[in-house]
Structure formats: C-alpha cells, structure tokens
Scaffold this active site. Structure first.
Site, short mmCIF file in Angstrom:
data_model
loop_
_atom_site.label_atom_id
_atom_site.label_comp_id
_atom_site.label_asym_id
_atom_site.label_seq_id
_atom_site.Cartn_x
_atom_site.Cartn_y
_atom_site.Cartn_z
CG ASP A 228 2.76 -3.81 -0.60
OD1 ASP A 228 1.56 -3.77 -0.90
OD2 ASP A 228 3.18 -4.43 0.39
CG HIS B 244 0.73 -5.63 3.09
ND1 HIS B 244 0.96 -5.36 1.77
CD2 HIS B 244 -0.21 -6.61 3.12
CE1 HIS B 244 0.20 -6.13 1.02
NE2 HIS B 244 -0.53 -6.90 1.82
#
Ligand SMILES: NC(=O)c1ccc[n+]([C@@H]2O[C@H](COP(=O)([O-])OP(=O)(O)OC[C@H]3O[C@@H](n4cnc5c(N)ncnc54)[C@H](O)[C@@H]3O)[C@@H](O)[C@H]2O)c1
Ligand SMILES: O=C(O)C[C@H](O)C(=O)O
Length: 330
Positions: A159, A187
């Site tokens: 990410d 996440h």
C-alpha cells in the site's frame, strides 16, 4: 560471506512466491554477501507443483542459494529459521473483502504460530502477507507466546508503494522524491494513506499537491482499492508487486530505513496514536539492525484522526471475531 540465513516461505507454489522465491534466491533480500537456505512450505496437494518450482530455482544456478528444502510439515520447515514469510493463504476473488477470508485462512495461522514458537531460531522475524494480513499476524503472534511480540509484522509496504507512485505521478516527480509516506491501520479498504505527513522534495506533500479534493476523492480511494482494481483487471490478485513489497518490507526491517525517511509496517500497537494496545496496525516505522520503532510525535488533525479511527475500529472487530472463534485467547 556470512553464515547462511534460513528463510521460510509458505504458500511456496502460489502466485506471489513464483516471483518472491527467485528474488530472494538472487540476493535481493539479504544482499550480495549472504547465502540463503530456502525452507518452503506447501499443502500436500501442491507439493508436486512446488517440486517444479524448485527445478526452476536449480536451473537459475543462483550463486547465493545454498539449499532448498520443501515440506508440508510446518514443524520441519520452521526448524531454526531466521526469517519467516507467511504468504500461504487463499486470495480473495472479485466482490470479496479481505476480511471475508478470515474464515478460510485464520486457522492456518494458529498452527503456523505454534510451529514457529516451537522451532524457529531465537532471532526469527516474521512477516504475514496472506490475507487478512493484520489479523492473521495477530493470530500467529497469540499462538507463539515464547516469541517476542515485536518479531511479528504484517505487510502494508505494498500500500505504501502504491501511495508513493500515486503521489509522485500527481506531482510529476519520480518516486524517490516522495518520502515519509504512511499507511495507517488495516491492509483493507479502510486503510488510511496519509499525505499530510509525507514530503515531496523535502516539502509537505499535501501542500505541494494543494488539492484536498484529489486527496480525498482520488488518492485515498485509489490506494485503498488498488488490490480490488488489480483483481478486476487481472482476474487474480497482485502477485509480483506483492512479492516486491514483501522483499522490501523485510529488507528494510533487517537493514534499516534510510536517514530522513520511514516505512509503513503493521506491528503490535503499544497504544501510540490512540491505537489500542495489542492490535497489529500499520504505523510509520523506522528500523535499524532488525528492530523497529513507531515514529512518535506526529500531529494528527481531525481529518486524519477520523480515518485512523475507522480503520482501527475494523481491526478491533476482526480481533473480536477471531477471539469468538477461539483462534486467539481474549
Ligand atoms: N498483504 C498484501 O499486501 C497482499 C498482497 C497480495 C496478496 N496477498 C495475499 O497473499 C495470499 C497468497 O496470494 P497468492 O496470489 O500467492 O495466492 P495463491 O492461491 O496463488 O497461492 C497461495 C498458496 O498458499 C498455499 N497454501 C494454502 N494453505 C496453506 C498452508 N496451510 N500452508 C502452506 N501453504 C498453504 C496454497 O496451496 C497456494 O499454493 C492471499 O491471501 C492474498 O490475498 C496479500
Ligand atoms: O487485494 C487483495 O485481495 C490482494 C492484496 O491484498 C492486494 O492488496 O493486492
């Protein structure tokens, strides 16, 4: 040459590992002076496919690859390992959230936590990539009471990298110009990629970009939904970029973050930034010689507070679910 490092990788016949293993074996994890002994775990029906992957590793004649062992027994694979990358788990399909995988995958991490507890080397460092990564890491950590909790982490570097590129493209700079990026929380789609503490060319990234609407309506959703966008486009989840991030996460952990920068890493909260102690949540983290520290003292405004709290609320719910299922003791 230093002593060879034993690296365990689970889900070794899967998509991510088809990139990951070759990069580890070529020296991209441990550097050009360290040999690696790969310990590969798969479920029994996938062992034949894994044999094929091992043939391909052999056929690369990697100078740094000291040995490769495969097994369907976690106790054997984790024996004496210094690094464990827990990738093996079912990926989500179109229309699913990662938390939908808790049912299918959570159980994997109780057994692997116990096996690591009983067999890993004293200096083991463990990264969970398999989804839902934060809560799977929580499960493994709770099932390994003899391993210090700071040795467990979950992957949010993917990410982080996604956020670096989105910001760099918006500001028409190259990615190394973007520093101090942070992914906060889970996440998952609730994660908070934070441009307000990031820098572009040494200046505040949000100010350089100067477009709050873009940050809220474009940047944050693009980063947070990137996994789903890849599944939609490719028909299966990110693999090479996930392998790249797993390497980078672990390399930075072992070798240290560069001066003046940090990485994002989901680690056990000590209560910093109001994240309840004990959750595995992503923070801005500096690393040195295999240890990490949460970056302290960042001012969190109302906008960021709301985003962090939403993601942490989801992590709390996931923890409650796995507690109810008996995967961890409350
Ligand atoms: N955290 C992240 O940023 C990130 C990024 C991409 C993918 N992922 C996740 O990583 C996981 C793996 O993705 P993939 O694309 O490689 O999936 P894949 O289905 O191609 O491979 C997974 C492999 O794990 C194996 N496996 C299943 N149970 C196992 C067990 N108990 N022990 C050992 N191996 C086991 C399977 O046999 C399979 O070979 C998924 O959960 C996916 O959602 C996470
Ligand atoms: O989105 C997924 O399910 C895979 C992975 O977590 C990703 O972020 O690409």
């Amino acid at each position: 040459m230093t002593t060879p490092v034993k690296v365990a990788v689970t889900g070794a016949a899967g998509q991510i590992c088809y990139s990951l293993l070759f990069r580890i074996a070529s020296g991209q994890l441990l550097g050009p002076d360290t040999k690696v002994q790969l310990r590969l775990l798969e479920i029994t029906p996938a062992l034949k496919a894994l044999e094929g992957v091992v043939m391909e590793l052999d056929d690369c004649a990697f100078p740094l690859l000291d040995s490769v062992e495969i097994s369907d027994d976690a106790n054997t694979v984790f024996d004496g390992v210094n690094v464990a990358m827990l990738v093996g788990a079912r990926p989500r399909g179109k229309g699913m959230e990662r938390s939908d995988l808790l049912e299918a995958n959570g159980q994997i991490f109780t057994g692997q936590g116990k096996a690591l507890n009983d067999h890993a080397a004293d200096d083991v460092r463990i990264t969970v990539t398999g989804n839902p990564a934060n809560t799977n890491a929580l499960i493994a950590m709770h099932n390994a009471p003899d391993i210090p909790t700071e040795r467990f982490s979950a992957l949010t570097r993917l990410d982080h990298n996604r956020a670096l590129t989105q910001a760099a493209q918006k500001a028409s700079v190259s990615t190394p110009e973007v520093t101090k990026m942070t992914i906060w929380g889970n996440h998952s789609a609730t994660q908070y990629p934070d441009l307000f503490h990031a820098e572009i060319g040494g200046r505040n990234a949000a100010e350089v970009i100067g477009d709050q609407a873009w940050i809220e309506n474009d940047f944050i959703p693009t980063v947070a939904q990137r996994g789903a966008a890849i599944i939609e486009a490719r028909g299966s989840s990110s693999a090479a970029s996930a392998a790249n991030a797993t390497i980078e996460h672990t390399r930075l952990w072992l070798q240290g973050t560069p001066e003046g920068d940090w990485t994002s890493m989901a680690v056990r909260s000590d209560g910093s930034y109001g994240v309840p102690e004990g959750l595995i949540s992503s923070f801005p983290v500096t690393t040195k010689d295999g240890d990490w520290e949460i970056v302290q003292g960042l001012e969190i405004d109302e906008f960021s507070r709301g985003r962090i709290d939403a993601s942490v609320a989801e992590l709390t719910e996931e923890r409650d679910t796995v507690t109810e299922k008996g995967l961890i003791q409350g």
